[in-house]
Design a protein around this motif. Sequence first.
Motif, short mmCIF file in Angstrom:
data_model
loop_
_atom_site.label_atom_id
_atom_site.label_comp_id
_atom_site.label_asym_id
_atom_site.label_seq_id
_atom_site.Cartn_x
_atom_site.Cartn_y
_atom_site.Cartn_z
N THR A 166 22.55 7.48 -18.07
CA THR A 166 21.92 6.78 -19.19
C THR A 166 21.34 7.81 -20.14
OG1 THR A 166 19.81 6.58 -18.02
CG2 THR A 166 21.34 4.73 -17.83
N VAL A 167 21.21 7.45 -21.40
CA VAL A 167 20.65 8.35 -22.41
C VAL A 167 19.43 7.69 -23.03
CG1 VAL A 167 21.06 9.61 -24.55
CG2 VAL A 167 22.92 9.32 -22.90
N GLU A 168 18.31 8.40 -23.03
CA GLU A 168 17.09 7.92 -23.67
C GLU A 168 16.68 8.94 -24.73
OE1 GLU A 168 14.12 7.48 -20.66
OE2 GLU A 168 15.51 6.54 -19.26
N SER A 169 16.14 8.46 -25.83
CA SER A 169 15.72 9.40 -26.88
C SER A 169 14.41 8.95 -27.51
CB SER A 169 16.80 9.51 -27.96
OG SER A 169 17.02 8.27 -28.59
N GLN A 170 13.67 9.92 -28.02
CA GLN A 170 12.40 9.66 -28.68
C GLN A 170 12.31 10.56 -29.90
OE1 GLN A 170 9.61 7.56 -27.78
NE2 GLN A 170 9.00 8.14 -29.85
N THR A 171 12.01 9.96 -31.06
CA THR A 171 11.81 10.73 -32.28
C THR A 171 10.34 10.69 -32.64
OG1 THR A 171 14.03 10.18 -33.09
CG2 THR A 171 12.45 10.98 -34.71
N TYR A 172 9.76 11.85 -32.94
CA TYR A 172 8.33 11.95 -33.19
C TYR A 172 8.02 11.97 -34.69
CZ TYR A 172 8.57 13.16 -28.27
OH TYR A 172 8.82 13.13 -26.93
N HIS B 118 13.39 14.25 -28.74
CA HIS B 118 13.46 14.54 -27.31
C HIS B 118 14.49 13.58 -26.72
CE1 HIS B 118 10.84 15.90 -23.65
NE2 HIS B 118 12.12 15.91 -23.37
N VAL B 119 15.45 14.12 -25.99
CA VAL B 119 16.52 13.30 -25.40
C VAL B 119 16.60 13.59 -23.91
CG1 VAL B 119 18.98 12.73 -25.43
CG2 VAL B 119 17.83 13.35 -27.57
N TRP B 120 16.74 12.51 -23.11
CA TRP B 120 16.91 12.64 -21.68
C TRP B 120 18.25 12.02 -21.28
CZ3 TRP B 120 12.65 10.96 -24.22
CH2 TRP B 120 11.44 11.62 -24.00
N VAL B 121 19.08 12.79 -20.57
CA VAL B 121 20.32 12.26 -20.00
C VAL B 121 20.10 12.17 -18.50
CG1 VAL B 121 22.81 12.56 -19.74
CG2 VAL B 121 21.66 13.36 -21.83
N ARG B 122 19.96 10.94 -17.99
CA ARG B 122 19.64 10.71 -16.58
C ARG B 122 20.91 10.32 -15.83
NH1 ARG B 122 14.13 10.63 -16.45
NH2 ARG B 122 13.08 10.03 -18.39
#
Length: 224
Positions: A120-126, A132-136
């Motif tokens: 899964t891919v999660e992302s956060q824009t500040y 910040h992107v997380w590939v779990r």
Amino acid sequence: MQGWLDDETASRLDSYELRLQINALPGSEYKGSNLAVLASNPLYQRFAEVAQQAEALGLTGSARNQYIVENSRADMGRDSNHFYRDNATAHIVGTTQMSAAEAAAYREHVANTFHSPGYTVESQTYDDGSSHVWVRHEDGSVIEFTHDLDGHRHSQNEIQADGDQTGAFYAVDGRIISLFETDGAGDNADYNTRTATYDAQGRTDWIDVRRDDGTRDTTDYDQD
């Protein structure tokens, strides 16, 4: 199953190319976050790779798109921890009214056909435009990416399921500033953390090794 995944792949290909178009717009406020996702999403990375192959083959239009879809189908099957693959399987099992034995055999066949580990891919824009992107991955490992507001990669960190970490920090031009390792599993007596930094010519600047017992070794190469 193939048709279902092809439709999903084509939809994701459209979203991929829309992101490319957005990034081409001058002054786009989404440039940084788009570049971050494009650089870290495994399916988008596959699209970029196959698109280059299609270009080398001289493919254009629908022939190009079909080539990309056909060669990215398996990657689509593992996206979102197999969400699309498993939902398509459930739909086919239900609509064809398979028996329990037939359904079990079909599910095994599909799993073996699209067996790559899911993610899964999660992302956060500040607020400052950085991302910040997380590939779990379904095996418990995670790859983290951070990018600045222009989409330049700032760091990458690979975290294994046992807690071990390997990462790097980057300059705006893409060169590595430092590398680090962390013995998160606590099973390496040689180090707890190990860090190396590099100068503008890529030469080792210094190395810092810390151990569980509190001892520490540092080496300053003083390249200047």
